[in-house]
Design a protein around this motif. Structure first.
Motif, short mmCIF file in Angstrom:
data_model
loop_
_atom_site.label_atom_id
_atom_site.label_comp_id
_atom_site.label_asym_id
_atom_site.label_seq_id
_atom_site.Cartn_x
_atom_site.Cartn_y
_atom_site.Cartn_z
N VAL A 17 9.90 -22.37 -39.14
CA VAL A 17 9.07 -23.60 -38.32
C VAL A 17 8.03 -23.87 -39.08
CG1 VAL A 17 7.52 -23.51 -36.49
CG2 VAL A 17 9.43 -22.08 -36.16
N SER A 67 12.65 -30.67 -26.52
CA SER A 67 13.38 -31.49 -27.47
C SER A 67 12.93 -32.91 -27.27
CB SER A 67 14.82 -31.76 -26.98
OG SER A 67 15.62 -30.50 -27.06
N ASP A 68 12.88 -33.57 -28.57
CA ASP A 68 12.23 -35.05 -28.51
C ASP A 68 13.53 -35.77 -28.43
OD1 ASP A 68 13.85 -35.36 -30.91
OD2 ASP A 68 12.12 -35.18 -32.43
N ASN A 72 15.94 -33.33 -31.66
CA ASN A 72 15.39 -32.25 -32.13
C ASN A 72 14.47 -31.39 -31.58
OD1 ASN A 72 16.33 -33.54 -34.75
ND2 ASN A 72 14.47 -35.18 -34.56
N GLU A 73 14.98 -30.19 -31.59
CA GLU A 73 14.23 -28.73 -30.83
C GLU A 73 13.04 -28.51 -31.74
OE1 GLU A 73 17.86 -27.05 -28.45
OE2 GLU A 73 17.15 -26.03 -30.02
N TYR A 74 11.97 -28.12 -30.88
CA TYR A 74 10.83 -27.79 -31.45
C TYR A 74 10.03 -26.69 -30.50
CZ TYR A 74 8.66 -31.35 -28.45
OH TYR A 74 8.15 -32.15 -27.48
#
Length: 111
Positions: A17, A67-68, A72-74
């Motif tokens: 991260v 997710s954006d 992309n996951e965050y």
């Protein structure tokens, strides 16, 4: 060498991260929980050296996976207190069972 042939070695799932300043922080994925709408994870800081392992605090952090638009996951904090409590309880119960440990809740000691 023969004594190690039947032993299983623990291989942690590591998540990298980046913080707001661009610094990489490594976390170990302890457990993942999915509902129809959301995904949650329980992670703890990953320590690489023997000294870090001994001195580590191993705080379990419960986060939500977002997710954006590009897929992309965050990870984000769970802002709703009720949602956090429910998800955290589920994840901690799974961790206790999976790793055969008992969760220490400092708030229980205060009562």
């Amino acid at each position: 060498m023969a004594e190690f042939e039947n032993e299983e070695f623990y291989e942690p799932d590591i998540i990298s991260v980046s913080d707001d300043d661009g610094n990489e922080i490594l976390f170990e994925l302890l457990e993942r929980y999915e509902t129809d709408e959301d995904v949650y994870v329980a992670v703890t800081r990953y320590y690489e050296t023997d000294e870090e392992i001994v001195d580590g605090d191993y705080e379990v952090i419960t986060l939500k996976v977002e997710s954006d638009d590009d897929g992309n996951e965050y990870l984000v904090e769970i802002e709703d207190e009720l949602e956090y409590e429910q998800v955290s309880d589920i994840l901690m119960a799974r961790i206790e069972e999976k790793y055969d440990v008992e969760y220490y809740d400092p708030q229980q000691q205060e009562q």
